[in-house]
Design a protein around this motif. Sequence first.
Motif, PDB file in Angstrom:
ATOM      1  N   GLY A   1      47.499  27.732  30.806  1.00 39.64           N
ATOM      2  CA  GLY A   1      48.338  26.639  30.365  1.00 39.64           C
ATOM      3  C   GLY A   1      49.591  27.056  29.635  1.00 39.64           C
ATOM      4  N   THR A   2      49.838  28.377  29.544  1.00 40.47           N
ATOM      5  CA  THR A   2      51.049  28.876  28.890  1.00 40.47           C
ATOM      6  C   THR A   2      51.917  29.602  29.917  1.00 40.47           C
ATOM      7  N   ALA A   3      53.121  29.967  29.492  1.00 40.00           N
ATOM      8  CA  ALA A   3      54.029  30.698  30.385  1.00 40.00           C
ATOM      9  C   ALA A   3      53.516  32.098  30.692  1.00 40.00           C
ATOM     10  N   ASP A   4      52.567  32.577  29.895  1.00 39.17           N
ATOM     11  CA  ASP A   4      52.023  33.927  30.087  1.00 39.17           C
ATOM     12  C   ASP A   4      50.728  33.927  30.902  1.00 39.17           C
ATOM     13  N   GLU A   5      50.372  32.782  31.491  1.00 39.84           N
ATOM     14  CA  GLU A   5      49.105  32.693  32.210  1.00 39.84           C
ATOM     15  C   GLU A   5      49.045  33.697  33.358  1.00 39.84           C
ATOM     16  N   VAL A   6      47.899  34.332  33.470  1.00 42.60           N
ATOM     17  CA  VAL A   6      47.664  35.280  34.554  1.00 42.60           C
ATOM     18  C   VAL A   6      46.179  35.252  34.897  1.00 42.60           C
ATOM     19  N   VAL A   7      45.858  35.442  36.158  1.00 44.60           N
ATOM     20  CA  VAL A   7      44.464  35.499  36.590  1.00 44.60           C
ATOM     21  C   VAL A   7      44.027  36.959  36.640  1.00 44.60           C
ATOM     22  N   VAL A   8      42.990  37.284  35.890  1.00 42.72           N
ATOM     23  CA  VAL A   8      42.429  38.635  35.901  1.00 42.72           C
ATOM     24  C   VAL A   8      41.238  38.622  36.854  1.00 42.72           C
ATOM     25  N   PRO A   9      41.321  39.341  37.964  1.00 44.97           N
ATOM     26  CA  PRO A   9      40.233  39.295  38.947  1.00 44.97           C
ATOM     27  C   PRO A   9      38.997  40.035  38.471  1.00 44.97           C
ATOM     28  N   ALA A  10      37.852  39.631  38.982  1.00 40.91           N
ATOM     29  CA  ALA A  10      36.601  40.316  38.653  1.00 40.91           C
ATOM     30  C   ALA A  10      36.687  41.785  39.063  1.00 40.91           C
ATOM     31  N   GLY A  11      36.190  42.655  38.195  1.00 40.06           N
ATOM     32  CA  GLY A  11      36.196  44.084  38.479  1.00 40.06           C
ATOM     33  C   GLY A  11      37.440  44.797  38.012  1.00 40.06           C
ATOM     34  N   ALA A  12      38.463  44.048  37.580  1.00 40.33           N
ATOM     35  CA  ALA A  12      39.706  44.684  37.132  1.00 40.33           C
ATOM     36  C   ALA A  12      39.497  45.368  35.788  1.00 40.33           C
ATOM     37  N   THR A  13      40.191  46.482  35.593  1.00 42.95           N
ATOM     38  CA  THR A  13      40.191  47.155  34.297  1.00 42.95           C
ATOM     39  C   THR A  13      41.300  46.550  33.444  1.00 42.95           C
ATOM     40  N   VAL A  14      40.933  46.100  32.260  1.00 42.60           N
ATOM     41  CA  VAL A  14      41.888  45.468  31.354  1.00 42.60           C
ATOM     42  C   VAL A  14      42.103  46.382  30.154  1.00 42.60           C
ATOM     43  N   VAL A  15      43.352  46.762  29.912  1.00 43.96           N
ATOM     44  CA  VAL A  15      43.683  47.589  28.756  1.00 43.96           C
ATOM     45  C   VAL A  15      44.296  46.684  27.693  1.00 43.96           C
ATOM     46  N   VAL A  16      43.650  46.596  26.552  1.00 43.05           N
ATOM     47  CA  VAL A  16      44.099  45.740  25.451  1.00 43.05           C
ATOM     48  C   VAL A  16      44.770  46.623  24.405  1.00 43.05           C
ATOM     49  N   ALA A  17      46.068  46.495  24.271  1.00 42.21           N
ATOM     50  CA  ALA A  17      46.833  47.325  23.332  1.00 42.21           C
ATOM     51  C   ALA A  17      46.812  46.687  21.952  1.00 42.21           C
ATOM     52  N   THR A  18      45.734  46.899  21.211  1.00 45.44           N
ATOM     53  CA  THR A  18      45.580  46.267  19.901  1.00 45.44           C
ATOM     54  C   THR A  18      46.626  46.761  18.904  1.00 45.44           C
ATOM     55  N   ALA A  19      47.025  48.036  18.997  1.00 43.31           N
ATOM     56  CA  ALA A  19      48.033  48.571  18.080  1.00 43.31           C
ATOM     57  C   ALA A  19      49.367  47.849  18.262  1.00 43.31           C
ATOM     58  N   ALA A  20      49.713  47.537  19.508  1.00 39.49           N
ATOM     59  CA  ALA A  20      50.952  46.793  19.772  1.00 39.49           C
ATOM     60  C   ALA A  20      50.805  45.338  19.351  1.00 39.49           C
ATOM     61  N   ALA A  21      49.619  44.766  19.574  1.00 42.75           N
ATOM     62  CA  ALA A  21      49.392  43.361  19.218  1.00 42.75           C
ATOM     63  C   ALA A  21      49.542  43.137  17.716  1.00 42.75           C
ATOM     64  N   ALA A  22      49.240  44.162  16.923  1.00 40.61           N
ATOM     65  CA  ALA A  22      49.363  44.043  15.474  1.00 40.61           C
ATOM     66  C   ALA A  22      50.812  43.907  15.018  1.00 40.61           C
ATOM     67  N   PHE A  23      51.748  44.101  15.948  1.00 41.37           N
ATOM     68  CA  PHE A  23      53.180  43.959  15.627  1.00 41.37           C
ATOM     69  C   PHE A  23      53.819  42.830  16.434  1.00 41.37           C
ATOM     70  N   ASP A  24      52.983  41.913  16.902  1.00 41.31           N
ATOM     71  CA  ASP A  24      53.468  40.753  17.642  1.00 41.31           C
ATOM     72  C   ASP A  24      53.988  39.717  16.644  1.00 41.31           C
ATOM     73  N   PRO A  25      55.291  39.415  16.653  1.00 42.10           N
ATOM     74  CA  PRO A  25      55.831  38.454  15.680  1.00 42.10           C
ATOM     75  C   PRO A  25      55.260  37.047  15.840  1.00 42.10           C
TER      76      PRO A  25
END
Length: 256
Positions: free
Chosen positions: A155-179
């Motif tokens: 429901g947002t402009a960043d919406e994306v479908v992550v398919p089953a079996g996909a490897t997802v890399v979550v950059a928590t260090a970068a997220a900590a600097f998300d304004p």
Amino acid sequence: MRWVEAIGRDIERNPTGDSEIHEEARAAAAELGGYTDTMVASRRAQRSSGRMAGDDVLGRLVALQNVAHLRLEERRLREVLLGLLVAGVEPIAASISLALGELIDRPGALQVARAAAASGDDDKLWAVLREALRFSPPRLMLARSCGQSHHLAQGTADEVVVPAGATVVVATAAAAFDPARVDEPEHFRVDRPEHPDFLFGEGPHACVARHVATAAVREACKALLGHEFHLSGPLRRDGGRPISFPVGLAPLRAAG
């Protein structure tokens, strides 16, 4: 620590499934498992001869094997010890080094942390250490496999479908600097209000030992903050994690 580093590298820093890294981790797990089995057998022999199995984590786990409903069989005991080392001892040690390393470069924040430690203000001390670990976190990212198709940010402009079996890399260090999540993220603030927890996570998958880890990091830093300290050699890292943090200590001089 060599075993723990190899296993942690495969779990945390091998999103592409590099076979060499994976095999190093398997070999390390086998060696660690053999060592653990030997230690458990030794402690059990102590217990069978009427002595305590040891007043430490391993000794208490061996003693708990006699509690029927816990089902703490050999394999489970080995898994618990491995989890404590990889997900507990090593990240806590890394966090202590990273937080102090960050404060050394920030004299103002270091002074606030020292004052909080001296006065016993644990909440204030943790707030400063937590901010330091936002800048130098023990984990830079997490890699996970998507179990089933999922609409991310639906429901947002960043919406994306992550398919089953996909490897997802979550950059928590970068997220900590998300304004969008942290106010003035580039500024080191000793009075920063609560924000999304990028250190321990939130929800059903939050770190189960977050309170133990918080106390361990805080108390270790408190002990060192009672001294003058400086880096007596380079802070060496492996994939962002400190593997050598030589610190010189001296008695803390009284103000004035």
